[in-house]
Structure formats: structure tokens, C-alpha cells
Design a protein around this motif. Sequence first.
Motif, PDB file in Angstrom:
ATOM      1  N   PHE A 203       0.832  -1.204   0.000  1.00  9.44           N
ATOM      2  CA  PHE A 203       0.000   0.000   0.000  1.00  9.44           C
ATOM      3  C   PHE A 203       0.869   1.259   0.000  1.00  9.44           C
ATOM      4  O   PHE A 203       0.594   2.212  -0.731  1.00  9.44           O
ATOM      5  CB  PHE A 203      -0.942   0.018   1.210  1.00  9.44           C
ATOM      6  N   GLU A 204       1.910   1.259   0.821  1.00  9.35           N
ATOM      7  CA  GLU A 204       2.799   2.430   0.907  1.00  9.35           C
ATOM      8  C   GLU A 204       3.448   2.727  -0.443  1.00  9.35           C
ATOM      9  O   GLU A 204       3.566   3.886  -0.838  1.00  9.35           O
ATOM     10  CB  GLU A 204       3.869   2.214   1.984  1.00  9.35           C
ATOM     11  N   LEU A 205       3.876   1.688  -1.166  1.00  9.04           N
ATOM     12  CA  LEU A 205       4.478   1.881  -2.493  1.00  9.04           C
ATOM     13  C   LEU A 205       3.483   2.487  -3.475  1.00  9.04           C
ATOM     14  O   LEU A 205       3.872   3.169  -4.418  1.00  9.04           O
ATOM     15  CB  LEU A 205       5.019   0.562  -3.036  1.00  9.04           C
ATOM     16  N   ALA A 206       2.207   2.234  -3.235  1.00  6.39           N
ATOM     17  CA  ALA A 206       1.157   2.809  -4.088  1.00  6.39           C
ATOM     18  C   ALA A 206       0.734   4.200  -3.616  1.00  6.39           C
ATOM     19  O   ALA A 206      -0.188   4.791  -4.161  1.00  6.39           O
ATOM     20  CB  ALA A 206      -0.053   1.877  -4.110  1.00  6.39           C
ATOM     21  N   GLY A 207       1.411   4.708  -2.579  1.00  3.88           N
ATOM     22  CA  GLY A 207       1.108   6.036  -2.078  1.00  3.88           C
ATOM     23  C   GLY A 207      -0.042   6.085  -1.082  1.00  3.88           C
ATOM     24  O   GLY A 207      -0.614   7.144  -0.841  1.00  3.88           O
ATOM     25  N   ILE A 208      -0.387   4.924  -0.522  1.00  6.41           N
ATOM     26  CA  ILE A 208      -1.490   4.845   0.435  1.00  6.41           C
ATOM     27  C   ILE A 208      -0.920   4.534   1.815  1.00  6.41           C
ATOM     28  O   ILE A 208      -0.219   3.542   1.994  1.00  6.41           O
ATOM     29  CB  ILE A 208      -2.486   3.746   0.031  1.00  6.41           C
ATOM     30  N   SER A 209      -1.212   5.359   2.784  1.00  7.68           N
ATOM     31  CA  SER A 209      -0.761   5.127   4.153  1.00  7.68           C
ATOM     32  C   SER A 209      -1.416   3.866   4.692  1.00  7.68           C
ATOM     33  O   SER A 209      -2.621   3.665   4.540  1.00  7.68           O
ATOM     34  CB  SER A 209      -1.131   6.332   5.023  1.00  7.68           C
ATOM     35  N   ALA A 210      -0.604   2.993   5.313  1.00 10.69           N
ATOM     36  CA  ALA A 210      -1.138   1.737   5.836  1.00 10.69           C
ATOM     37  C   ALA A 210      -0.419   1.349   7.117  1.00 10.69           C
ATOM     38  O   ALA A 210       0.774   1.601   7.276  1.00 10.69           O
ATOM     39  CB  ALA A 210      -0.983   0.624   4.801  1.00 10.69           C
ATOM     40  N   GLN A 211      -1.190   0.742   8.031  1.00 16.26           N
ATOM     41  CA  GLN A 211      -0.636   0.242   9.284  1.00 16.26           C
ATOM     42  C   GLN A 211      -1.229  -1.132   9.549  1.00 16.26           C
ATOM     43  O   GLN A 211      -2.403  -1.372   9.268  1.00 16.26           O
ATOM     44  CB  GLN A 211      -0.990   1.168  10.447  1.00 16.26           C
ATOM     45  N   HIS A 212      -0.418  -2.020  10.099  1.00 19.28           N
ATOM     46  CA  HIS A 212      -0.899  -3.352  10.459  1.00 19.28           C
ATOM     47  C   HIS A 212      -1.459  -3.289  11.874  1.00 19.28           C
ATOM     48  O   HIS A 212      -0.905  -2.622  12.745  1.00 19.28           O
ATOM     49  CB  HIS A 212       0.246  -4.369  10.366  1.00 19.28           C
ATOM     50  N   LEU A 213      -2.563  -3.977  12.108  1.00 19.60           N
ATOM     51  CA  LEU A 213      -3.200  -3.941  13.421  1.00 19.60           C
ATOM     52  C   LEU A 213      -2.288  -4.472  14.522  1.00 19.60           C
ATOM     53  O   LEU A 213      -2.360  -4.019  15.657  1.00 19.60           O
ATOM     54  CB  LEU A 213      -4.523  -4.709  13.388  1.00 19.60           C
ATOM     55  N   HIS A 214      -1.402  -5.402  14.180  1.00 19.87           N
ATOM     56  CA  HIS A 214      -0.425  -5.897  15.164  1.00 19.87           C
ATOM     57  C   HIS A 214       0.471  -4.753  15.642  1.00 19.87           C
ATOM     58  O   HIS A 214       0.723  -4.598  16.834  1.00 19.87           O
ATOM     59  CB  HIS A 214       0.449  -6.988  14.536  1.00 19.87           C
ATOM     60  N   ALA A 215       0.963  -3.940  14.694  1.00 17.46           N
ATOM     61  CA  ALA A 215       1.859  -2.833  15.026  1.00 17.46           C
ATOM     62  C   ALA A 215       1.162  -1.781  15.877  1.00 17.46           C
ATOM     63  O   ALA A 215       1.810  -1.064  16.640  1.00 17.46           O
ATOM     64  CB  ALA A 215       2.410  -2.204  13.747  1.00 17.46           C
ATOM     65  N   LEU A 216      -0.143  -1.697  15.747  1.00 19.79           N
ATOM     66  CA  LEU A 216      -0.913  -0.724  16.524  1.00 19.79           C
ATOM     67  C   LEU A 216      -1.309  -1.260  17.896  1.00 19.79           C
ATOM     68  O   LEU A 216      -1.931  -0.556  18.681  1.00 19.79           O
ATOM     69  CB  LEU A 216      -2.179  -0.315  15.762  1.00 19.79           C
ATOM     70  N   GLY A 217      -0.966  -2.523  18.172  1.00 23.43           N
ATOM     71  CA  GLY A 217      -1.311  -3.111  19.457  1.00 23.43           C
ATOM     72  C   GLY A 217      -2.736  -3.624  19.541  1.00 23.43           C
ATOM     73  O   GLY A 217      -3.277  -3.794  20.635  1.00 23.43           O
ATOM     74  N   PHE A 218      -3.357  -3.890  18.405  1.00 22.12           N
ATOM     75  CA  PHE A 218      -4.747  -4.337  18.391  1.00 22.12           C
ATOM     76  C   PHE A 218      -4.910  -5.819  18.089  1.00 22.12           C
ATOM     77  O   PHE A 218      -6.016  -6.272  17.795  1.00 22.12           O
ATOM     78  CB  PHE A 218      -5.553  -3.515  17.380  1.00 22.12           C
ATOM     79  N   ALA A 219      -3.850  -6.600  18.163  1.00 24.94           N
ATOM     80  CA  ALA A 219      -3.952  -8.040  17.903  1.00 24.94           C
ATOM     81  C   ALA A 219      -4.904  -8.688  18.909  1.00 24.94           C
ATOM     82  O   ALA A 219      -4.866  -8.396  20.102  1.00 24.94           O
ATOM     83  CB  ALA A 219      -2.575  -8.686  17.996  1.00 24.94           C
ATOM     84  N   GLY A 220      -5.786  -9.515  18.404  1.00 21.50           N
ATOM     85  CA  GLY A 220      -6.706 -10.239  19.275  1.00 21.50           C
ATOM     86  C   GLY A 220      -7.920  -9.459  19.743  1.00 21.50           C
ATOM     87  O   GLY A 220      -8.761  -9.989  20.449  1.00 21.50           O
ATOM     88  N   ARG A 221      -8.008  -8.199  19.353  1.00 23.91           N
ATOM     89  CA  ARG A 221      -9.170  -7.392  19.765  1.00 23.91           C
ATOM     90  C   ARG A 221     -10.402  -7.782  18.958  1.00 23.91           C
ATOM     91  O   ARG A 221     -10.311  -8.315  17.860  1.00 23.91           O
ATOM     92  CB  ARG A 221      -8.893  -5.898  19.563  1.00 23.91           C
ATOM     93  N   SER A 222     -11.562  -7.469  19.487  1.00 25.89           N
ATOM     94  CA  SER A 222     -12.805  -7.807  18.792  1.00 25.89           C
ATOM     95  C   SER A 222     -12.957  -6.966  17.526  1.00 25.89           C
ATOM     96  O   SER A 222     -12.406  -5.862  17.411  1.00 25.89           O
ATOM     97  CB  SER A 222     -14.004  -7.564  19.715  1.00 25.89           C
ATOM     98  N   ASP A 223     -13.727  -7.504  16.590  1.00 30.36           N
ATOM     99  CA  ASP A 223     -13.983  -6.771  15.349  1.00 30.36           C
ATOM    100  C   ASP A 223     -14.648  -5.434  15.628  1.00 30.36           C
ATOM    101  O   ASP A 223     -14.385  -4.444  14.954  1.00 30.36           O
ATOM    102  CB  ASP A 223     -14.862  -7.598  14.408  1.00 30.36           C
ATOM    103  N   SER A 224     -15.505  -5.394  16.627  1.00 34.14           N
ATOM    104  CA  SER A 224     -16.198  -4.157  16.976  1.00 34.14           C
ATOM    105  C   SER A 224     -15.216  -3.071  17.416  1.00 34.14           C
ATOM    106  O   SER A 224     -15.341  -1.907  17.017  1.00 34.14           O
ATOM    107  CB  SER A 224     -17.220  -4.428  18.081  1.00 34.14           C
ATOM    108  N   ILE A 225     -14.225  -3.446  18.210  1.00 33.81           N
ATOM    109  CA  ILE A 225     -13.210  -2.478  18.651  1.00 33.81           C
ATOM    110  C   ILE A 225     -12.380  -2.005  17.462  1.00 33.81           C
ATOM    111  O   ILE A 225     -12.086  -0.818  17.319  1.00 33.81           O
ATOM    112  CB  ILE A 225     -12.320  -3.086  19.750  1.00 33.81           C
TER     113      ILE A 225
END
Length: 82
Positions: A18-40
Motif C-alpha cells: 500500500f505504501e508503495l502505491a502512495g497509500i498510508s497503511a498500518q498493520h493492526l499488530h503494530a498498533l497493538g490491536f492483535a486479538g481485539r474484537s472486530d467491533s473495537i
Amino acid sequence: MKQILVDENLPPGLTSVFELAGISAQHLHALGFAGRSDSILWTQAILLDAAIATKDADFIDLAAIRNEGAGGALQGWQHANW
């Protein structure tokens, strides 16, 4: 939509695509959201004005049920190594 949040069911390296295509992207693991509910995760996407890239239908269903103004969910990633 200002960015893509890559779901934990996809590889972290996808953010680079995504970044190479000029789109900002973050992985949920890197944000500390691994294992969180879909609603969160959906609520976080709304707060960040982001779409969620996933290979599951969970967020598509959640979008239909909650009818909230998130950027959306991108579903359907297929790759032999994922």
C-alpha cells in the motif's frame, strides 16, 4: 478514507504494498490491536478515517449491521503464501 488498517489475518508486509502505491497503511499488530474484537477494530477505523483490509467477511457484515461511516472494508485478498 485517509489510510488502510491491515487486519491481523494478513501479513504485515502488505502495508509496504500500500505504501508503495502512495497509500498510508498500518498493520493492526503494530498498533497493538492483535486479538481485539472486530467491533473495537471497526471503531478504531472510524476514529482514524480508515478502511480495513481483510480476507474475512466479518467486517463486511459489521458494516452492514452497524451502518456507520467508516471508510469501509476491503475484502478478498488471495495469495498462495498467505
